[in-house]
Design a protein around this motif. Sequence first.
Motif, PDB file in Angstrom:
ATOM      1  N   GLU A 162      30.017  76.011   6.643  1.00  0.00           N
ATOM      2  CA  GLU A 162      29.067  76.216   5.550  1.00  0.00           C
ATOM      3  C   GLU A 162      27.640  75.929   6.007  1.00  0.00           C
ATOM      4  O   GLU A 162      26.699  76.648   5.644  1.00  0.00           O
ATOM      5  CB  GLU A 162      29.423  75.321   4.355  1.00  0.00           C
ATOM      6  CG  GLU A 162      30.527  75.856   3.469  1.00  0.00           C
ATOM      7  CD  GLU A 162      31.922  75.511   3.974  1.00  0.00           C
ATOM      8  OE1 GLU A 162      32.896  75.805   3.263  1.00  0.00           O
ATOM      9  OE2 GLU A 162      32.031  74.943   5.085  1.00  0.00           O
ATOM     10  N   SER A 163      27.477  74.888   6.814  1.00  0.00           N
ATOM     11  CA  SER A 163      26.135  74.552   7.292  1.00  0.00           C
ATOM     12  C   SER A 163      25.600  75.603   8.250  1.00  0.00           C
ATOM     13  O   SER A 163      24.388  75.847   8.300  1.00  0.00           O
ATOM     14  CB  SER A 163      26.138  73.180   7.968  1.00  0.00           C
ATOM     15  OG  SER A 163      26.303  72.164   7.000  1.00  0.00           O
ATOM     16  N   TYR A 193      36.505  64.954   7.528  1.00  0.00           N
ATOM     17  CA  TYR A 193      36.380  65.308   8.939  1.00  0.00           C
ATOM     18  C   TYR A 193      37.776  65.361   9.562  1.00  0.00           C
ATOM     19  O   TYR A 193      38.640  64.560   9.230  1.00  0.00           O
ATOM     20  CB  TYR A 193      35.560  64.252   9.685  1.00  0.00           C
ATOM     21  CG  TYR A 193      34.058  64.433   9.618  1.00  0.00           C
ATOM     22  CD1 TYR A 193      33.291  64.440  10.773  1.00  0.00           C
ATOM     23  CD2 TYR A 193      33.405  64.576   8.397  1.00  0.00           C
ATOM     24  CE1 TYR A 193      31.913  64.594  10.730  1.00  0.00           C
ATOM     25  CE2 TYR A 193      32.027  64.718   8.339  1.00  0.00           C
ATOM     26  CZ  TYR A 193      31.282  64.736   9.517  1.00  0.00           C
ATOM     27  OH  TYR A 193      29.923  64.891   9.456  1.00  0.00           O
ATOM     28  N   CYS A 220      30.071  72.245  10.877  1.00  0.00           N
ATOM     29  CA  CYS A 220      30.469  72.733   9.562  1.00  0.00           C
ATOM     30  C   CYS A 220      30.138  74.208   9.428  1.00  0.00           C
ATOM     31  O   CYS A 220      28.997  74.624   9.662  1.00  0.00           O
ATOM     32  CB  CYS A 220      29.727  71.926   8.487  1.00  0.00           C
ATOM     33  SG  CYS A 220      30.045  72.452   6.787  1.00  0.00           S
ATOM     34  N   THR A 259      30.228  78.360   0.689  1.00  0.00           N
ATOM     35  CA  THR A 259      31.688  78.425   0.854  1.00  0.00           C
ATOM     36  C   THR A 259      32.217  79.795   0.458  1.00  0.00           C
ATOM     37  O   THR A 259      33.080  80.363   1.139  1.00  0.00           O
ATOM     38  CB  THR A 259      32.374  77.326   0.017  1.00  0.00           C
ATOM     39  OG1 THR A 259      31.943  76.047   0.488  1.00  0.00           O
ATOM     40  CG2 THR A 259      33.886  77.418   0.126  1.00  0.00           C
ATOM     41  N   LEU A 300      27.277  65.424   5.753  1.00  0.00           N
ATOM     42  CA  LEU A 300      27.604  66.630   4.994  1.00  0.00           C
ATOM     43  C   LEU A 300      26.323  67.404   4.690  1.00  0.00           C
ATOM     44  O   LEU A 300      25.226  66.848   4.771  1.00  0.00           O
ATOM     45  CB  LEU A 300      28.301  66.246   3.680  1.00  0.00           C
ATOM     46  CG  LEU A 300      29.654  65.558   3.799  1.00  0.00           C
ATOM     47  CD1 LEU A 300      30.073  64.986   2.444  1.00  0.00           C
ATOM     48  CD2 LEU A 300      30.716  66.516   4.322  1.00  0.00           C
ATOM     49  N   HIS A 359      26.309  68.118  12.354  1.00  0.00           N
ATOM     50  CA  HIS A 359      26.219  66.960  11.468  1.00  0.00           C
ATOM     51  C   HIS A 359      26.582  65.679  12.214  1.00  0.00           C
ATOM     52  O   HIS A 359      27.157  65.734  13.307  1.00  0.00           O
ATOM     53  CB  HIS A 359      27.166  67.115  10.266  1.00  0.00           C
ATOM     54  CG  HIS A 359      26.664  68.071   9.230  1.00  0.00           C
ATOM     55  ND1 HIS A 359      25.734  67.726   8.282  1.00  0.00           N
ATOM     56  CD2 HIS A 359      26.944  69.386   9.013  1.00  0.00           C
ATOM     57  CE1 HIS A 359      25.470  68.775   7.519  1.00  0.00           C
ATOM     58  NE2 HIS A 359      26.185  69.795   7.944  1.00  0.00           N
ATOM     59  N   VAL A 417      33.866  69.665  10.033  1.00  0.00           N
ATOM     60  CA  VAL A 417      33.533  69.191   8.693  1.00  0.00           C
ATOM     61  C   VAL A 417      34.044  70.190   7.661  1.00  0.00           C
ATOM     62  O   VAL A 417      33.633  71.352   7.659  1.00  0.00           O
ATOM     63  CB  VAL A 417      32.007  69.026   8.528  1.00  0.00           C
ATOM     64  CG1 VAL A 417      31.684  68.430   7.159  1.00  0.00           C
ATOM     65  CG2 VAL A 417      31.429  68.180   9.643  1.00  0.00           C
ATOM     66  N   GLU A 418      34.923  69.747   6.792  1.00  0.00           N
ATOM     67  CA  GLU A 418      35.399  70.584   5.700  1.00  0.00           C
ATOM     68  C   GLU A 418      34.524  70.308   4.481  1.00  0.00           C
ATOM     69  O   GLU A 418      34.684  69.294   3.801  1.00  0.00           O
ATOM     70  CB  GLU A 418      36.867  70.290   5.407  1.00  0.00           C
ATOM     71  CG  GLU A 418      37.789  70.651   6.576  1.00  0.00           C
ATOM     72  CD  GLU A 418      39.248  70.373   6.275  1.00  0.00           C
ATOM     73  OE1 GLU A 418      39.526  69.477   5.449  1.00  0.00           O
ATOM     74  OE2 GLU A 418      40.107  71.043   6.863  1.00  0.00           O
ATOM     75  N   ALA A 419      33.579  71.201   4.240  1.00  0.00           N
ATOM     76  CA  ALA A 419      32.583  70.953   3.190  1.00  0.00           C
ATOM     77  C   ALA A 419      33.216  70.837   1.811  1.00  0.00           C
ATOM     78  O   ALA A 419      32.735  70.086   0.953  1.00  0.00           O
ATOM     79  CB  ALA A 419      31.543  72.066   3.195  1.00  0.00           C
TER      80      ALA A 419
END
Length: 502
Positions: free
Chosen positions: A382-383, A128, A380, A462, A342, A373, A121-123
């Motif tokens: 970031e997550s 995706y 992800c 990020t 997301l 996710h 996942v690219e936040a």
Amino acid sequence: MEFRMSSPQDKPDKTQRMRPRRSQLTVLSPSDIERINDAALHLLEQVGFSDVTPSGAEAMTRAGALVGADGRIRFPRRMVLASIDKAARGFTLFGQDSSHDLPLGTARVHYGTAGAAVQFVEAETGLYREARLQDLYDAARLAESLPHIHFFQRPMVARDIADPLAMDINTLYACLSGTTKHVGTSFAVREHVAPALDMVHMVAGGEAKFRARPFVSNSNAFVISPMQFAEQACGVLEACVAGGLPILLLATGQAGSTAPQSLAGAVAQTVAEVLAGLVYVNALKPGHPAIFGAWPFASDPRSGKMASGSAEQSLLAAACAEMAGFYDLPCGSGAGMTEARLPDIQSGYEKGMTEVMAGFAGLDLVYEAAGMHASLIGFCHESLILDNDLIGQCLRCLEGIEVTGETLSLDEIAAVCVDGPRHYLASDPVARDQRYRPALADRSGSQQRESSGWPSIVERATVEKNRLLTTFFPRHIPKTMDERIRARFGDLIQLPRAAMGL
């Protein structure tokens, strides 16, 4: 079924090997636990498992199991209880660095990653794409820097590697190179275990040193729900037990699909499946470290799809933790497995609800607690960072409130109310410093937000991700050892040295 705080009278008879509860809430009554236990033992004795391998049948029949004319292997109640009795307890999952050792069977709850996400996942874009080996290595080094991610089980499948052996070897290499925390991984077939052991022996400084402190465990889906042995995974299990790897006995039936629709039935079947794995492991090697990985999934009543961020998922994990507590076995299950695509409000409330409840239920190990996710489809970075913050909050909840003569603050209250300023803003700075401070959550006032441009929490994550990935390259595996590993495995190793800052 109701929530209630546990009390001493809630404990089953000590003859059932019940330990003092680690849980601070219960979703099953003592009679519920007894009935699920009886149901699981009934299933093992009367229904049994199909598709047992010849080597598995040989080991388990030697321990007392019976193979019927229908080909199913069944487990008499007394032999299951004997296996529970001889099972390993109170062992430690080791890290390459001893500061990351995870003692199991204590009051401590450990949160970490897991899964087999095939997409990344690219936040920043919300898109995706297929997960890559570089994404896995980067996740490992992010996890190394995040204090509330206690272990790193492979959360992604490197889709840029087609060959199964190369995938298994590179997965292990990327994880071991990225973090000194305990690593969990899986293998496609038993033949892949031997070269993987070569690698971990090199990192450990020899086979004897690795066996003394095994810092890698095998996540093993030995069962295909409902109650069918998985041939390839069983071969891996046998090789990993022989090689000294702790085993996560993983049963993942989905309520309404591969497990009964009722939550009680799903728990009973899952407990039976994990107990069969426990019999298997202890038939191979009595007392070998094995984790009670009861991991049933919930279903959405409208679509039938997985609902792993639901209230029902929280209940299932909590119930399985209580059953593991009944057997006095180290346990792990999943939480933090949001359906949200997301990092958003849905992701936050689903992760927060399931993870804090898993902790209060007393799991030793909470898997898939960070980064996941879309029902385990996407991972992800970031997550992973955001969930580290969330887990920190969960851990603070689990600490509870210390009530002592000092913390009741009677003298302070009297001084402030009678003689003082009638507020506590200038008092007890030590107590304020002990409170959990999330790294990314915004607790500023509205004026400060306006002056700072009001970046979202994902934007802040990020920034932190980019900072870590451009500056932090672990060096716990010396360059000379990395060169030896690459020489041993040749072209199998596909992670470029430049991507590791070497």
